[in-house]
Structure formats: C-alpha cells, structure tokens
Design an enzyme around this catalytic site. Structure first.
Site, PDB file in Angstrom:
ATOM      1  CG  HIS A  27      -1.737  -1.243   1.348  1.00  0.00           C
ATOM      2  ND1 HIS A  27      -1.346  -2.300   2.152  1.00  0.00           N
ATOM      3  CD2 HIS A  27      -2.893  -1.623   0.755  1.00  0.00           C
ATOM      4  CE1 HIS A  27      -2.239  -3.274   2.057  1.00  0.00           C
ATOM      5  NE2 HIS A  27      -3.186  -2.898   1.218  1.00  0.00           N
ATOM      6  N   GLY A  49      -7.325  12.293   7.425  1.00  0.00           N
ATOM      7  CA  GLY A  49      -8.009  11.242   6.699  1.00  0.00           C
ATOM      8  C   GLY A  49      -7.954  11.446   5.197  1.00  0.00           C
ATOM      9  NE  ARG A  51      -4.919  -0.451  -2.862  1.00  0.00           N
ATOM     10  CZ  ARG A  51      -5.956  -1.283  -2.929  1.00  0.00           C
ATOM     11  NH1 ARG A  51      -7.180  -0.848  -2.689  1.00  0.00           N
ATOM     12  NH2 ARG A  51      -5.786  -2.550  -3.231  1.00  0.00           N
ATOM     13  NE  ARG A 110      -8.831  10.440  13.721  1.00  0.00           N
ATOM     14  CZ  ARG A 110      -9.536  11.056  12.780  1.00  0.00           C
ATOM     15  NH1 ARG A 110      -8.985  11.317  11.601  1.00  0.00           N
ATOM     16  NH2 ARG A 110     -10.780  11.444  13.005  1.00  0.00           N
ATOM     17  CB  ILE A 111      -4.355  16.211  12.133  1.00  0.00           C
ATOM     18  CG1 ILE A 111      -3.597  15.759  10.881  1.00  0.00           C
ATOM     19  CG2 ILE A 111      -3.371  16.571  13.232  1.00  0.00           C
ATOM     20  CD1 ILE A 111      -2.700  16.840  10.292  1.00  0.00           C
ATOM     21  CG  ASP A 134     -20.468  17.511  11.407  1.00  0.00           C
ATOM     22  OD1 ASP A 134     -21.332  17.863  10.590  1.00  0.00           O
ATOM     23  OD2 ASP A 134     -19.320  17.164  11.080  1.00  0.00           O
TER      24      ASP A 134
END
Length: 236
Positions: free
Chosen positions: A5, A21, A44, A88-89, A205
């Site tokens: 990957h 993400g 990908r 992770r952000i 949200d």
C-alpha cells in the site's frame, strides 16, 4: 522497501507522520507548511509527503476513512518504514454541550464499537490510549496558542450513520467528548508495533445541536489543529 500500500523507499518517511483522513488535505498541508515537500507515496491516491518544518523533517500522509484503513497504513509505517510517531489530525462530532464546533478534542483514550483490539487480545478489552510523550507537547502547544481544546475520551465507531440512536446519550453520560472513526484503531496498532500515537480532532459537527461547519469553514478551522500538531511535532 515498498509494501502493498506504500510505494516508498527506506528513509523516505520522517520519524513523525501527521495523518489527516483526506489525502488531498495531506497535499494541502505539505504544500502550505513544509519546505521542499517531496511526494513519497501515491498508491491508490493515498498521498504522502516528506519535507522540513522549522529545521525538522516531518511527513504527512492520508489515512483514508475508518479503522481498517488507518490500521493498514499505520502498521506499514511503523513496521516497514521505521516511523516512531503517528499523529492523527482529523474531524469529529461533539456529543457534549461544552465541546463546541471548531473546538479541538485531544484524544487521551478511545472507546470503540470495532472489534479490532479485542481480536488482538483474544476478545479481552484493551485500553486504547494515547502516548503521553505526544499528548503533553500537543496540550502545551494548544495552550500557547490559547486554542479552545478539550482533553479526554473519544469514541471510535465503524458506523458513520449510527444504528443505535441512544448510544450518543450513553456515551455523553460517561464523559466521552466526541465521536470519530479512527483513533482506537490507531492506538491499538501503535501498541502492537511499539510505536507512539495520538489523535487530535477538530469538531466539525455537533451531534446534539445539529450545528456543522461548511466545507470552506472546515478548511480554515482545521488550520489551528494542524499548526498545533506541527509545533508539537518539532519537539517530539
């Protein structure tokens, strides 16, 4: 050596990788903040870059959505490319009145409805927690910027469209700050591979009030989180 990957070579990734993400957000971060960014992966469409920030080599790469996706990339980065730290952000949905849209939630720990960590431990529970060596510098960076932030529990779900309407209320009653889709998986991979991990998320949200950011507001509001992560990462 390339993996299934990630088509990169040894040394292409820095010790610390920031992981939004969205791979296009990774591209934006690299081009906006890093000096001399180099594309090190595009398999990908999952774009990854390495460049320099304040004299320190850093990488940024997309993770995709959900526990399975971030688990694949994190595992390969930790085990095949000698990455030490993954931050992770991303975005999250608040389930607490005091956690407002645009606030940042720093995930000290993460519960989950995913079974990935139980599978790792023969169906026993696993305490999916952040590494304190990453948590403390990020909290300090957020304080220096006088950002609105909260440190506490996240809930990582496999279901973007929730099947249990009562779950939000139960999670909130247990002090969970927000819901997202990756942190518990990332923390499990880091523990398994001997790496360090942290998730910080901007509230896009509010699941109680229904307030949400527009796409343009997401872009500009996320800059604070990115800059906090970058400032902290220089000192990891």
């Amino acid at each position: 050596m390339a993996t299934p990957h990630i088509a990169a070579n040894p040394g292409d990734f820095a010790d610390t990788v920031l992981m939004p993400g969205d791979p296009l957000r990774a591209k934006h971060i690299a081009e906006t903040y890093l000096a001399n960014p180099v594309l090190v992966n595009d398999v990908r469409g999952m774009l990854g870059y390495t460049g320099e920030y304040r004299g320190r080599m850093l990488s940024v790469m997309g993770s995709g959505m959900g526990v399975p996706s971030i688990s694949i990339y994190a595992h390969e980065l930790f085990t095949q490319f000698n990455v030490k730290n993954i931050v992770r952000i991303g975005s999250c949905g608040s389930i607490r009145d005091e956690v407002k849209v645009r606030d940042i939630v720093i995930g000290m720990g993460a519960g989950t409805d995913s079974l990935v960590n139980r599978v790792r431990l023969n169906h026993y529970d696993f305490a999916a927690i952040a590494d304190y060596d990453l948590l403390e510098p990020v909290v300090n960076a957020a304080r220096r910027r006088e950002a609105r932030f909260h440190v506490g529990a996240l809930f990582t779900t496999d279901l973007f469209y929730a099947a249990d309407p009562g779950l939000t209320e139960r999670l909130s009653a247990h002090g969970v700050k927000a819901v997202e889709m990756e942190a518990a998986g990332l923390y499990g991979v880091a523990a398994e591979c001997g790496g360090k991990a942290l998730a910080l998320c901007t509230v896009s949200d509010h699941l109680l009030s229904g307030e949400r950011l527009s796409p343009e507001e997401r872009r500009t509001s996320f800059n604070d989180m990115v800059e906090i992560a970058l400032e902290a990462a220089v000192g990891f």
